[in-house]
Design a protein around this motif. Structure first.
Motif, PDB file in Angstrom:
ATOM      1  N   THR A 141       9.795  -0.424   1.569  1.00  0.00           N
ATOM      2  CA  THR A 141       8.809  -1.016   0.669  1.00  0.00           C
ATOM      3  C   THR A 141       8.206  -2.267   1.308  1.00  0.00           C
ATOM      4  OG1 THR A 141      10.610  -2.191  -0.422  1.00  0.00           O
ATOM      5  CG2 THR A 141       9.862  -0.140  -1.435  1.00  0.00           C
ATOM      6  N   PRO A 142       6.966  -2.624   0.938  1.00  0.00           N
ATOM      7  CA  PRO A 142       6.356  -3.840   1.485  1.00  0.00           C
ATOM      8  C   PRO A 142       7.267  -5.047   1.258  1.00  0.00           C
ATOM      9  CG  PRO A 142       4.728  -2.554   0.306  1.00  0.00           C
ATOM     10  CD  PRO A 142       6.051  -1.900   0.048  1.00  0.00           C
ATOM     11  N   SER A 143       7.690  -5.675   2.328  1.00  0.00           N
ATOM     12  CA  SER A 143       8.685  -6.748   2.284  1.00  0.00           C
ATOM     13  C   SER A 143       8.665  -7.444   3.634  1.00  0.00           C
ATOM     14  CB  SER A 143      10.075  -6.156   2.024  1.00  0.00           C
ATOM     15  OG  SER A 143      10.410  -5.221   3.047  1.00  0.00           O
ATOM     16  N   LEU A 144       9.450  -8.524   3.750  1.00  0.00           N
ATOM     17  CA  LEU A 144       9.583  -9.163   5.057  1.00  0.00           C
ATOM     18  C   LEU A 144      10.186  -8.189   6.059  1.00  0.00           C
ATOM     19  CD1 LEU A 144      10.864 -12.758   4.119  1.00  0.00           C
ATOM     20  CD2 LEU A 144       8.503 -11.931   4.337  1.00  0.00           C
ATOM     21  N   ASP A 145      11.130  -7.361   5.591  1.00  0.00           N
ATOM     22  CA  ASP A 145      11.737  -6.358   6.476  1.00  0.00           C
ATOM     23  C   ASP A 145      10.695  -5.388   7.014  1.00  0.00           C
ATOM     24  OD1 ASP A 145      14.317  -7.339   6.217  1.00  0.00           O
ATOM     25  OD2 ASP A 145      14.795  -6.058   4.507  1.00  0.00           O
ATOM     26  N   LEU A 166      -4.743 -11.328   0.373  1.00  0.00           N
ATOM     27  CA  LEU A 166      -3.938 -10.622  -0.615  1.00  0.00           C
ATOM     28  C   LEU A 166      -3.870  -9.174  -0.157  1.00  0.00           C
ATOM     29  CD1 LEU A 166      -2.501 -10.981  -3.449  1.00  0.00           C
ATOM     30  CD2 LEU A 166      -4.480  -9.729  -4.331  1.00  0.00           C
ATOM     31  N   ALA A 167      -2.712  -8.767   0.345  1.00  0.00           N
ATOM     32  CA  ALA A 167      -2.553  -7.463   0.997  1.00  0.00           C
ATOM     33  C   ALA A 167      -1.954  -6.461   0.017  1.00  0.00           C
ATOM     34  CB  ALA A 167      -1.663  -7.609   2.235  1.00  0.00           C
ATOM     35  N   THR A 168      -2.776  -5.546  -0.479  1.00  0.00           N
ATOM     36  CA  THR A 168      -2.309  -4.568  -1.460  1.00  0.00           C
ATOM     37  C   THR A 168      -2.087  -3.193  -0.850  1.00  0.00           C
ATOM     38  OG1 THR A 168      -4.569  -3.944  -2.087  1.00  0.00           O
ATOM     39  CG2 THR A 168      -3.547  -5.795  -3.276  1.00  0.00           C
ATOM     40  N   PHE A 169      -2.346  -3.044   0.457  1.00  0.00           N
ATOM     41  CA  PHE A 169      -2.151  -1.771   1.152  1.00  0.00           C
ATOM     42  C   PHE A 169      -1.323  -2.043   2.401  1.00  0.00           C
ATOM     43  CE2 PHE A 169      -3.968   1.550   4.131  1.00  0.00           C
ATOM     44  CZ  PHE A 169      -3.228   2.589   3.592  1.00  0.00           C
ATOM     45  N   PRO A 170      -0.123  -1.435   2.512  1.00  0.00           N
ATOM     46  CA  PRO A 170       0.809  -1.787   3.595  1.00  0.00           C
ATOM     47  C   PRO A 170       0.210  -1.757   4.992  1.00  0.00           C
ATOM     48  CG  PRO A 170       1.917  -0.408   1.982  1.00  0.00           C
ATOM     49  CD  PRO A 170       0.464  -0.455   1.573  1.00  0.00           C
ATOM     50  N   ALA A 182      -1.641  -9.865  13.015  1.00  0.00           N
ATOM     51  CA  ALA A 182      -2.310  -9.570  14.282  1.00  0.00           C
ATOM     52  C   ALA A 182      -3.657 -10.277  14.393  1.00  0.00           C
ATOM     53  CB  ALA A 182      -2.501  -8.059  14.434  1.00  0.00           C
ATOM     54  N   LEU A 183      -4.180 -10.735  13.254  1.00  0.00           N
ATOM     55  CA  LEU A 183      -5.462 -11.450  13.246  1.00  0.00           C
ATOM     56  C   LEU A 183      -5.270 -12.951  13.102  1.00  0.00           C
ATOM     57  CD1 LEU A 183      -7.308  -8.980  10.868  1.00  0.00           C
ATOM     58  CD2 LEU A 183      -8.162  -9.619  13.131  1.00  0.00           C
ATOM     59  N   GLY A 184      -4.017 -13.415  13.091  1.00  0.00           N
ATOM     60  CA  GLY A 184      -3.763 -14.821  12.835  1.00  0.00           C
ATOM     61  C   GLY A 184      -4.004 -15.164  11.377  1.00  0.00           C
ATOM     62  N   MET A 185      -3.943 -14.159  10.522  1.00  0.00           N
ATOM     63  CA  MET A 185      -4.177 -14.324   9.090  1.00  0.00           C
ATOM     64  C   MET A 185      -2.875 -14.033   8.346  1.00  0.00           C
ATOM     65  SD  MET A 185      -6.983 -12.330   6.666  1.00  0.00           S
ATOM     66  CE  MET A 185      -6.418 -10.673   7.102  1.00  0.00           C
ATOM     67  N   ALA A 186      -2.549 -14.834   7.350  1.00  0.00           N
ATOM     68  CA  ALA A 186      -1.335 -14.618   6.570  1.00  0.00           C
ATOM     69  C   ALA A 186      -1.535 -13.456   5.610  1.00  0.00           C
ATOM     70  CB  ALA A 186      -0.966 -15.876   5.789  1.00  0.00           C
ATOM     71  N   SER A 187      -0.547 -12.571   5.536  1.00  0.00           N
ATOM     72  CA  SER A 187      -0.566 -11.464   4.578  1.00  0.00           C
ATOM     73  C   SER A 187       0.266 -11.856   3.367  1.00  0.00           C
ATOM     74  CB  SER A 187      -0.012 -10.186   5.221  1.00  0.00           C
ATOM     75  OG  SER A 187      -0.926  -9.634   6.130  1.00  0.00           O
ATOM     76  N   ILE A 188      -0.364 -11.903   2.210  1.00  0.00           N
ATOM     77  CA  ILE A 188       0.318 -12.235   0.963  1.00  0.00           C
ATOM     78  C   ILE A 188       0.516 -10.932   0.195  1.00  0.00           C
ATOM     79  CG2 ILE A 188       0.330 -13.705  -1.062  1.00  0.00           C
ATOM     80  CD1 ILE A 188       0.072 -15.182   1.693  1.00  0.00           C
ATOM     81  N   VAL A 189       1.767 -10.499   0.067  1.00  0.00           N
ATOM     82  CA  VAL A 189       2.077  -9.201  -0.528  1.00  0.00           C
ATOM     83  C   VAL A 189       2.506  -9.401  -1.977  1.00  0.00           C
ATOM     84  CG1 VAL A 189       3.466  -7.106  -0.344  1.00  0.00           C
ATOM     85  CG2 VAL A 189       2.817  -8.364   1.734  1.00  0.00           C
ATOM     86  N   PRO A 190       1.728  -8.912  -2.938  1.00  0.00           N
ATOM     87  CA  PRO A 190       2.078  -9.108  -4.346  1.00  0.00           C
ATOM     88  C   PRO A 190       3.136  -8.121  -4.813  1.00  0.00           C
ATOM     89  CG  PRO A 190       0.038  -7.880  -4.201  1.00  0.00           C
ATOM     90  CD  PRO A 190       0.434  -8.213  -2.780  1.00  0.00           C
ATOM     91  N   GLU A 191       3.767  -8.423  -5.925  1.00  0.00           N
ATOM     92  CA  GLU A 191       4.725  -7.519  -6.561  1.00  0.00           C
ATOM     93  C   GLU A 191       3.954  -6.371  -7.196  1.00  0.00           C
ATOM     94  OE1 GLU A 191       8.052  -5.816  -7.764  1.00  0.00           O
ATOM     95  OE2 GLU A 191       8.321  -7.887  -7.111  1.00  0.00           O
ATOM     96  N   MET A 192       4.016  -5.188  -6.558  1.00  0.00           N
ATOM     97  CA  MET A 192       3.324  -4.009  -7.077  1.00  0.00           C
ATOM     98  C   MET A 192       3.809  -2.781  -6.330  1.00  0.00           C
ATOM     99  SD  MET A 192      -0.475  -4.301  -5.274  1.00  0.00           S
ATOM    100  CE  MET A 192      -0.877  -2.569  -5.535  1.00  0.00           C
ATOM    101  N   ASP A 193       3.589  -1.613  -6.909  1.00  0.00           N
ATOM    102  CA  ASP A 193       3.874  -0.353  -6.237  1.00  0.00           C
ATOM    103  C   ASP A 193       2.638   0.010  -5.426  1.00  0.00           C
ATOM    104  OD1 ASP A 193       4.347   2.227  -5.412  1.00  0.00           O
ATOM    105  OD2 ASP A 193       5.107   2.941  -7.338  1.00  0.00           O
ATOM    106  N   ALA A 194       2.731  -0.155  -4.110  1.00  0.00           N
ATOM    107  CA  ALA A 194       1.554   0.052  -3.256  1.00  0.00           C
ATOM    108  C   ALA A 194       1.057   1.490  -3.294  1.00  0.00           C
ATOM    109  CB  ALA A 194       1.876  -0.351  -1.821  1.00  0.00           C
ATOM    110  N   SER A 195       1.941   2.444  -3.648  1.00  0.00           N
ATOM    111  CA  SER A 195       1.518   3.839  -3.722  1.00  0.00           C
ATOM    112  C   SER A 195       0.827   4.154  -5.047  1.00  0.00           C
ATOM    113  CB  SER A 195       2.715   4.778  -3.527  1.00  0.00           C
ATOM    114  OG  SER A 195       3.611   4.682  -4.611  1.00  0.00           O
ATOM    115  N   LYS A 196       0.939   3.231  -6.037  1.00  0.00           N
ATOM    116  CA  LYS A 196       0.293   3.425  -7.335  1.00  0.00           C
ATOM    117  C   LYS A 196      -0.375   2.114  -7.769  1.00  0.00           C
ATOM    118  CE  LYS A 196       3.798   6.794  -8.751  1.00  0.00           C
ATOM    119  NZ  LYS A 196       4.885   7.102  -9.728  1.00  0.00           N
TER     120      LYS A 196
END
Length: 607
Positions: A102-106, A264-268, A276-290
């Protein structure tokens, strides 16, 4: 772009000249490595977590939201450590590894570790369904399976990767308090954490050292990304580091993404481009598949906390957030750009979402596919100007080609075209199949059987002049005299009506549907073909707008007949059926399963 975005960066930035490929060797992780040197303590990833129930306090404000963060140097070091651990576990360069995390630091650290080690990640959309997942894994023949406990349990239940997987890794120990030994028994895989604690020896360094990143040729296979299957059988698309590089350059040059931004990164997959762009990815609490199930309050909270300048959303999420923002009169003053992709967003959704943005901030609609992304782009202001043409059956404008992309239109055919010839090109404004060429266009599907060999042959055209392939998008459209691309729907969704056993008229899905969608009672429509008395006839399935009352079905029918007769694109359509709820894809909630609707419509039709 505002100068504030990178105002606090050091003078030496991560530009192309400072990280140019040496000897034509490539690895997307070189961008992360450079960022770790230049902006080591800038935020790279933040993951939002919602704790349990009771997410709102008595005043209605959000509570119990927490955030986990990594800066660039930490992400670089963690992915180095994991790359060493993967090698120590027997997962090495050239091997293929399913990654179901799942989208996470891991997720970020693992994916960059795989790329650094030259291991080929196999990325699938969990929302495609059990049967499609099993087929994907059978075709890709992975050597390793890396996933969360739930993924491993499913792997064991459904036999994913059986016969090819040799190495297993569990990304966490499962339920809190579950011992590592018991967790291994439950999921059938040792934990990654235990591998990271492995003592020195057997190739595992005794202290933190830089992993010797594997460099590949730009056209070597770097990843296998499976299409969603929403418009056909899922296919494994072969990605090279050269393709990833081209996508990064498009995001920099065509979309104007700069170092120091926060997304705000809603798609993994897109979220990986952030670091890779020097841009921070902020991953919200959500089911990325839905994404349609996402809680807008969570996303708004993440945007505000990190002052996100960029948002990547699909049309379903654009609509959901727009409605939530309209209800609460919410504003997003930090946002400078919104990118929407995956399916065409409606004008109404774009206009509604735009109310939350500062004046002049664009919503950029991107056109492309897993096999070739991005291809073209159009900003919201320009799209608004095309509304009348779209409502009158002119298709949907998807803008001009990205720099370096060559777009052509060829005659509609199911025949294999082995070699490109410029004589195949149609004139401007003639509708045909969209064909594209460019550095971000995939050269083949993963060839593990004769079926995929035929899929590659059907979708690719060898171009000897450029020593590359052109990809047949499977979409129909045309180029106007200004060089803008207009979409008219999938090739498989056209209806070739017959009369007396002979071809009579061709109907295209998007032009037809957009005309009928102008009726105030119609939420959306879908063109399908049915067989009546051994003839192919067009039929329009109608999903009504439930917010409006429509008690006079006969009047609606007469209205639709009248609309059809006004336009050459719809003339002759006289069959309509009301469907309670269109079947659509899980991720985008916009790609209508017309094949299912066609079967339903046929069952409802007599004669």
């Amino acid at each position: 772009m505002s100068g504030l975005l990178g105002a606090d960066l050091p003078t030496s930035s991560c530009d192309d000249s400072s990280i140019s490929m040496v000897g034509n060797d490539a690895n997307i992780c070189r961008h992360l490595k450079q960022a770790a040197h230049v902006i080591p303590h800038h935020l790279a990833v933040a993951v939002q977590k919602a704790k349990g129930s009771g997410l709102f306090n008595q005043s209605g404000a959000l509570s119990k939201l927490s955030y986990q963060e990594l800066d660039f140097v930490s992400l670089d070091r963690q992915s180095d450590a994991i790359a060493f651990a993967l090698n120590a576990h027997g997962i090495k360069r050239g091997m293929k590894a399913v990654l179901m995390v799942t989208p996470s630091l891991d997720f970020f650290a693992l994916t960059f570790a795989l790329f650094k080690a030259g291991i080929i990640p196999i990325l699938v959309d969990p929302g495609m369904g059990i049967n499609n997942l099993k087929q994907c894994f059978a075709e890709a023949a992975p050597d390793a399976f890396i996933g969360i406990p739930k993924a491993h349990i499913a792997r064991r239940l459904f036999g994913w990767g059986k016969g090819s997987v040799k190495c297993l890794l569990n990304v966490d120990s499962g339920k809190p308090g579950l011992s590592a030994k018991l967790a291994q028994m439950v999921v059938g895989a040792p934990s990654l954490a235990s591998r990271l604690r492995r003592p020195s020896g057997l190739g595992w360094p005794s202290e933190q050292v830089e992993y010797p990143m594997v460099m590949l040729k730009p056209d070597e296979m770097a990843a296998i990304l499976f299409t969603s299957g929403s418009t056909g059988t899922p296919k494994g698309v072969v990605y090279s580091h050269g393709m990833f590089e081209a996508q990064i350059q498009a995001l920099k040059n065509d979309y104007g993404i700069a170092h120091g931004e926060r997304d705000l990164a809603t798609f993994p997959l897109f979220s990986l481009f952030g670091p890779a762009l020097g841009m921070a990815s902020i991953v919200p609490e959500m089911d990325a598949s839905k994404p349609i199930t996402a809680n807008p309050e969570f996303l708004f909270a993440a945007i505000e906390k990190y002052q996100c300048s960029n948002i990547f959303v699909n049309p379903a999420l654009l609509e959901r957030l727009g409605r939530a923002g309209e209800l609460k009169q919410h504003k997003l003053p930090s946002v400078q750009r919104v990118i929407s992709a995956g399916a065409p967003a409606t004008i109404a959704s774009i206009a509604r979402f735009s109310k939350m943005l500062s004046q002049g901030v664009p919503i950029l609609n991107s056109y492309g596919a897993t096999e070739s992304l991005p291809i073209s782009m159009i900003a919201s202001e320009a799209l608004f100007a095309t509304t009348e043409i779209t409502d009158n059956g002119g298709g949907i404008c998807v803008g001009r080609g990205i720099k370096g992309v060559d777009i052509g239109i060829i005659a509609i055919s199911e025949e294999i075209i082995p070699q490109w010839d410029n004589a195949l090109l149609l004139n401007n404004c003639d509708i045909g199949e969209i064909v594209v060429r460019g550095p971000m266009v995939s050269q083949s599907y993963y060839l593990n059987d004769s079926q995929r060999n035929s899929a590659t042959a059907a979708a690719k055209i060898w171009d000897p002049a450029t020593n590359s392939v052109r990809h047949r998008m499977g979409d129909l459209g045309y180029l106007d005299d200004q060089g803008q691309l207009w979409m008219c729907g999938r090739k498989a969704h056209r209806v070739d009506a017959t009369r007396n056993g002979q071809f009579a008229q061709r109907y295209y899905s998007i032009p037809c549907e957009r005309i009928f969608n102008t009726h105030p009672n119609v939420k959306r429509s879908a063109l399908v073909g049915i067989t009546v008395a051994n003839e192919i006839a067009p039929l329009i399935c109608i999903e009504l707008d439930q917010s409006l009352v429509c008690n006079k079905s006969q009047q609606l029918y007469q209205d639709l007949i009248a609309i059809a007769e006004q336009f050459p694109q719809t003339k002759g359509i006289r069959r309509f059926l009301i469907h309670p709820d269109f079947p659509v894809d899980v991720r985008h909630n916009a790609k209508i399963f017309r094949e299912k609707l066609a079967i339903w419509a046929q069952s409802q039709t007599k004669g």
